[in-house]
Design a protein around this motif. Structure first.
Motif, mmCIF file in Angstrom:
data_model
loop_
_atom_site.group_PDB
_atom_site.id
_atom_site.type_symbol
_atom_site.label_atom_id
_atom_site.label_comp_id
_atom_site.label_asym_id
_atom_site.label_seq_id
_atom_site.Cartn_x
_atom_site.Cartn_y
_atom_site.Cartn_z
ATOM 1 N N GLU A 1 0.826 -4.132 14.986
ATOM 2 C CA GLU A 1 1.607 -3.005 14.501
ATOM 3 C C GLU A 1 1.622 -1.832 15.480
ATOM 4 N N GLU B 1 6.364 -4.612 9.653
ATOM 5 C CA GLU B 1 5.788 -4.031 8.444
ATOM 6 C C GLU B 1 5.420 -5.098 7.411
ATOM 7 N N SER C 1 11.045 -5.785 5.048
ATOM 8 C CA SER C 1 11.130 -6.179 6.448
ATOM 9 C C SER C 1 12.134 -7.308 6.621
#
Lengths: 508, 363, 380
Positions: free
Chosen positions: B242, B31, B182
């Protein structure tokens, strides 16, 4: 063989006195009893030229003795030397000291000891009125000459090899290490064979704990006979079910000497040209004594080649099976296409192809290794022609599998010592790969590593030297460092004395 | 049996393998997008601070493991309870990694193979290894780590040709918050998971230096994760990365040098399985040692097989699917693990300090 | 006890031998797909696969065969193959996907999802758009190459020496598609009649806006596009030049190119500066220009520079007005170079792109003149 043991057992239970008696006739009777129905035992009575009272008898086993030496050193003096004026009680002593010209003579009264010396090739002299007998060493049986061992050939290096005769073997080592610190200790193992076993080490280097452990294990052995050092190797080894050796063996005096200098202990067994060394660590599979005589670049290259060969030999068929049956996406396209072409119309699944062909290879190898050289050639022709050519032509087996098996076979022969373990590892890995593909293979290697890393040889971790990147630790593992760099001995083996070369020699 | 001794180097390599563990293939902190390198560095700094607590606990009680320390610090009953918590934590973590492993294999290669088969294989080698003892595990990891580093360096250098430096820019585009978020995720998985090792090692005072072990291992493991994450983001770019479950695997899949040097993603599987094996074994060992301590058993070795089998069953039923697993790993786990990784060790340290001071005074 | 042991051992063995069939598959049990095409007509997907057939025997030969199938989704169509005689398809060695322009116009995401999601197709499969023709037709007219899709793959690789079509792998396309500030492009393939034979030709590129195909670029426009995207690896710059009425066709061979895109704010307006720096050698001169002189070379250089600048400008204009699609990734560049500005303009970037100012500066360095220093002279 079985019969032989049975007879002996019967005899041992017979009632035999422990010591000799005074009467010569009685003594002879005892031995005749012991050796009844054994015609190789010769009884020869002797009388003296001058002393008519002297009565003696020599006993020996024909074939085990040097007849000439008996004739000229025992029988002739006994007959010709004047024994008349010697007091009866001193006769034996006089004979021992003044008459019999043999370097090794001793008195003995126990029948057991006498019997064993008879088996070792000694001659027994019994005389009237004495409770003791003279045991005279007249060993003289036919021995094999010292030749280069077939199993460990070298291009460069000494060409001597051990023989079956333990004393000769010891002398070969002694000639190379001239220090009183080199110890030879004998023990006898085997209830029936009474085999001589010699433990040899350098006192100032070898670890006492390992020696004690070895003694403990050797003394625990309770077996009727030892015919080869392989018996001992298997009985005293650490993990009895492991396919890996934890005790090494060699037929070459120079490699045994080198191991002794590293602090290892050698075990010589009478009747076996293979001398055991311990502790044994995994990397020794890949070491050859020749490595140490050749240029170190070349030797290191060979070492890496052997390690790589071992990897290939264990893994290639398993990886082939995994890639062919589970992971076709990992094969480069051109290769996949050519293999797919080769596999068309082959009736067997890959796994059976590989297993079957490997089995055939092992059969050919085993057949060839026991046959005389001339017939061996025929076997190899049959192997290549029938199995190689014909089966591919007939589309029973696909060509890539032949290549894989050939590669496996050749790399297996790169390290002949590892062969027995390799076969087991290979088959385990192939079966795992056929179940779970490469993941099965990886789990298999993890399992093998767990096993290898948990092994110990006389307290020394088997995987000594792996998992290290310090130069001094890997100097003699995947590579063979130059001699001027190998200052230290292997750490866990030579606990007492690490220094192989003093620092001075390095400074030069 | 002689007492099991391990050298510093072996302990370091074991912790490094543990850190690489499952993070190598799942990727961490996605992230943070292109700022992942920053997130890893921040997480490392936090981890260094937390490590200080762990090391301090060790140096207060040399030659003792976590459970013995807990018993001493909290007394018999509360101690047992907290020990139980840690046993649960390590047991659960082991099951998680076990789950990761077979999910990975299932998705990447064997969609049709029933998962319990994979579990049986992985579980068996772990149980076997733990039965052989910590020394074998340590020596194995010091061997594997060389193998892994060679593979990682080779494979990473091969992917130079597909890297694009623009994937790293712009820095801090979405502000610092996602990065910190993160970083927290990376801190709890995998760095602070090393709290497990408090229960695994019984260091010898004369031979081992816990400070050196922990810090070097963290630095080394952090560096590997840093390099791998950087490689992944450089090759794949943040938006593509991602969407992937296994970024490392895809990164290596993209390597194509010539007709022959391609399709080498199996290297990732090898690295992952070796590291995951060490990680699961450490967790199993930790929970077994905890149970041994609770029941005052002579040896944990009889516990290994039952606990291992339980762990396998648990791993099999813990998640319904890989989506659920990912959700747990990236959203819930960091909060769940925080008490085990930070709060309880901190309490232990404080109480222990007070208690030892009292002891000194009373003497 | 003995019985128990025997039972245990047999159980373990069973575990091995009864189990080996979940994902166990022999090579000959499936057909290797070398590539496939996707057409779409009225919500039904029409897939054609090129499948490799290898014949064993003495004269080992590989040939291909086409199989088609249809379904509601791509995956459905692939599974429907099983209805027809043949083996299961295997996609890990598929190297090319051809998508018909008609299908791409309706959106390409549903077509690529299968490749992205399924583990078998690889991320470095290459994508082609069949221009104004059904993709199936391309595979049908594969010509006489052994495995047509693999030769398409080789052709795409060889494009780096021509730079008339981009080489796009699935992962790059998906990455571009997902990013804001860049629209993807794909190479196009058409059929061309040559010597009474219909053969496929890869040239030009297809322009996407979002995931929908909106137009095409021809070969030379594609070259300009690659110049802007800094993806030129080779190729030629060819032009007819006249210097003092000396006409000559000159080909410059590109060796190295570096393009820099720089967003700038000038007079409160966003300006994008493109500067290319190209190393070339004179590959061919069909004419009578003596370029051993510095002067002449300078002239050649400036001609080409101007030409390149104009081509790039034309292309940008076209993209801005005709397709309204940021195929150059200007938005991405702005995001990287001026993140704070990008945050402001991101919502209206689509509008902004149409009017953005671009300046182009080209620099061509003639590094050498290949093997000879002068053109062939007719001495009379």
């Amino acid at each position: 063989m079985l019969n032989f043991f049975k007879n002996k057992n019967i005899k041992e239970t017979k009632n035999i006195p422990e010591n000799l008696s005074k009467s010569l006739d009685q003594n002879i009777e005892i031995f005749k009893n012991i050796f009844h129905s054994d015609d190789t035992v010769i009884f020869r009575s002797i009388k003296n030229q001058y002393d008519t009272n002297f009565k003696g008898c020599i006993i020996f086993i024909s074939g085990m003795v040097n007849i000439e030496s008996i004739n000229s050193n025992i029988i002739e003096p006994l007959m010709r030397v004047n024994l008349k004026y010697i007091e009866n009680s001193l006769v034996l002593n006089t004979l021992k000291n003044k008459v019999i010209s043999s370097c090794e003579v001793f008195e003995s009264e126990t029948i057991d000891e006498i019997t064993i010396s008879l088996f070792n090739g000694s001659t027994i002299l019994l005389i009237e009125d004495s409770e003791k007998a003279l045991v005279i060493s007249t060993k003289g049986y036919v021995k094999r000459a010292i030749i280069e061992p077939d199993s460990e050939r070298v291009i460069r290096g000494p060409r001597e090899g051990f023989t079956e005769e333990i004393l000769t073997n010891l002398s070969l080592v002694r000639r190379r290490i001239k220090t009183p610190n080199l110890k030879f200790e004998f023990i006898k193992i085997g209830k029936i064979t009474k085999t001589k076993v010699c433990i040899c080490y350098i006192d100032s280097i070898a670890d006492n704990r390992i020696i004690n452990e070895l003694y403990k294990r050797l003394n625990d052995i309770d077996i009727d006979g030892i015919l080869d050092s392989g018996y001992i190797q298997e009985i005293i080894k650490d993990s009895p079910f492991s396919p890996f050796k934890t005790i090494g063996s060699s037929e070459r005096p120079d490699s045994i000497t080198a191991k002794l200098l590293e602090g290892r202990i050698a075990v010589f067994v009478d009747g076996s040209p293979l001398v055991l060394t311990l502790p044994y660590v995994f990397i020794e599979y890949f070491q050859s004594n020749e490595d140490y005589y050749l240029n170190y670049y070349y030797a290191s290259f060979n070492r890496i080649l052997r390690v790589f060969g071992a990897f290939l030999s264990a893994s290639v068929p398993a990886i082939y099976v995994a890639l062919m049956t589970f992971h076709q996406e990992l094969i480069p396209t051109p290769l996949l296409l050519s293999i797919a072409t080769a596999r068309q119309k082959v009736p067997f699944p890959t796994i059976f192809e590989v297993l079957g062909l490997l089995l055939i290879f092992e059969i050919v190898r085993e057949t060839g290794s026991r046959l005389p050289a001339t017939i061996g050639q025929t076997i190899s022709i049959v192997g290549t022609l029938v199995i190689g050519q014909a089966s591919v032509e007939a589309r029973i087996i696909s060509a890539p599998v032949i290549i894989i098996v050939a590669l496996t076979g050749i790399t297996e022969l790169l390290i002949p010592k590892l062969m027995s373990a390799m076969i087991i590892i290979r088959f385990i890995l192939i079966i795992l790969s056929s179940v779970l593909g490469l993941y099965g293979y990886i789990f298999g290697t993890i399992g093998i590593f767990i096993h290898l890393f948990s092994l110990r040889s006389f307290g020394v971790p088997y995987m000594l030297g792996y998992g290290s990147i310090k130069p001094q630790d890997i100097k003699d593992t995947f590579i063979r460092a130059p001699w001027w760099y190998m200052i230290m001995r292997p750490k866990l083996i030579a606990k007492k004395n690490f220094i192989r070369q003093s620092r001075k020699s390095e400074d030069k | 049996m002689t007492k099991e001794t391990i050298s510093d180097k072996q302990a370091i390599s074991m912790i490094v393998m543990f850190i690489i563990g499952s993070s190598i293939v799942f990727g961490v902190g996605s992230e943070a997008k292109q700022d992942i390198w920053l997130a890893i560095i921040i997480a490392l700094i936090w981890a260094f601070i937390i490590m200080f607590i762990y090391v301090k606990i060790y140096s207060l009680f040399p030659e003792k493991n976590l459970f013995q320390i807990i018993d001493f610090v909290f007394g018999k009953y509360i101690g047992k309870f907290i020990s139980l918590l840690y046993i649960w934590y390590s047991f659960h973590l082991g099951a998680l990694v076990l789950n990761d492993t077979f999910q990975f294999i299932k998705v990447v290669s064997f969609p049709e193979t029933p998962e319990y088969i994979l579990l049986i294989f992985m579980g068996t080698v772990c149980i076997w290894a733990v039965k052989e003892g910590i020394e074998v595990l340590c020596r194995m990891s010091s061997f594997f780590i060389i193998l892994l580093i060679i593979i990682i360096i080779l494979v990473s250098s091969l992917s130079f040709s597909v890297m694009n430096i623009n994937n790293l820019r712009p820095t801090l585009y979405n502000g610092i918050n996602p990065v910190l978020n993160s970083a927290f995720g990376i801190f709890s998985f995998p760095f602070a998971e090393t709290v497990i090792f408090l229960g695994v090692f019984n260091f010898e005072k004369s031979k081992n230096n816990p400070f050196r072990i922990y810090y070097r291992a963290l630095l080394f493991g952090g560096a590997i994760i840093f390099i791998l994450s950087l490689r992944n983001i450089l090759v794949l770019g943040s938006s593509f990365l991602e969407s992937l479950y296994f970024p490392s695997y895809t990164t290596v899949e993209l390597i194509e040098i010539g007709e022959f040097l391609q399709r080498i993603e199996v290297a990732v599987s090898v690295v992952f399985l070796y590291a995951a094996f060490i990680k699961i074994s450490s967790c199993l060992l930790c929970s077994c040692k905890g149970i041994e301590n609770i029941f005052n058993l002579d040896s944990y070795k009889i516990l290994v097989a039952p606990v291992g089998l339980l762990m396998m069953t648990f791993a099999c039923n813990i998640y319904e699917s890989i989506m659920e697993m990912m959700e747990w790993a990236f959203l819930v786990y960091k909060y769940y693990a925080f008490p085990f990784q930070v709060i309880i060790p901190l309490i232990i340290l404080i109480i222990a300090k007070i208690k030892t001071k009292k002891q000194l005074k009373s003497i | 006890m003995k019985f128990k042991k025997a039972l245990l051992i047999s159980l373990i063995f069973n575990c091995f031998f009864l189990s080996g069939c979940w994902n166990y598959r022999e090579i000959e049990q499936f057909s290797i797909v070398s590539g496939f095409s996707i057409d779409k007509s009225e919500n039904i997907y029409n897939l054609t696969f090129e499948v490799i057939e290898s014949a064993g025997g003495r004269d080992k030969k590989t040939s291909t065969k086409l199989i088609s199938s249809e379904g509601l989704t791509i995956f459905d169509a692939i599974r429907n193959i099983i209805k027809y005689p043949g083996k299961k398809l295997y996609f890990s060695h598929a190297k090319v996907v051809i998508i018909s322009s008609e299908a791409a116009k309706e959106g390409i995401i549903p077509l690529l999802d299968f490749i992205n999601r399924d583990i078998e197709p690889r991320y470095n499969t290459k994508i082609l758009i069949s221009k104004n023709i059904e993709a199936e037709k391309i595979l049908e007219n594969g010509g006489n190459t052994e495995i047509f899709c693999y030769s398409l793959d080789d052709m795409l690789d060889a494009q780096k020496n021509l730079s008339n079509a981009p080489k796009v792998e699935v992962w790059e396309f998906i990455d571009d598609l997902g990013k804001i500030g860049i629209s993807p492009t794909l190479p196009t393939i058409t059929l061309e009649k040559k010597n009474n034979k219909v053969i496929p030709k890869i040239e030009g590129s297809a322009v996407f806006k979002g995931d929908k195909l909106v137009g095409y670029l021809n070969g030379s426009e594609t070259k300009s596009l690659l110049f802007i995207k800094n993806k030129i690896k080779g190729g030629l710059l060819t032009k007819k030049i006249d210097i003092e009425n000396n006409y000559a066709n000159i080909s410059l061979e590109i060796f190295n190119n570096k393009t820099k895109i720089k967003p700038k704010i000038e007079n409160n307006k966003l300006l994008i500066e493109i500067s290319t720096d190209t190393d070339v050698s004179i590959g061919e001169i069909s004419g009578n220009i003596d370029f051993s002189k510095e002067e002449e070379r300078k002239k050649i250089k400036s001609y080409f520079e101007e030409d390149l600048e104009n081509q790039i400008k034309d292309l940008i204009k076209k993209a801005q007005t005709e397709y309204e699609s940021d195929i150059f990734g200007f938005g991405k560049v702005i995001k990287i170079k001026m993140p704070s500005l990008w945050k402001e303009i991101e919502p209206k970037w689509k509008e902004l792109f149409k009017t953005i100012d671009v300046s182009v500066k080209s620099n061509i360095n003639i590094k050498n003149t290949a093997f000879t220093s002068n053109p062939i002279k007719a001495g009379d």
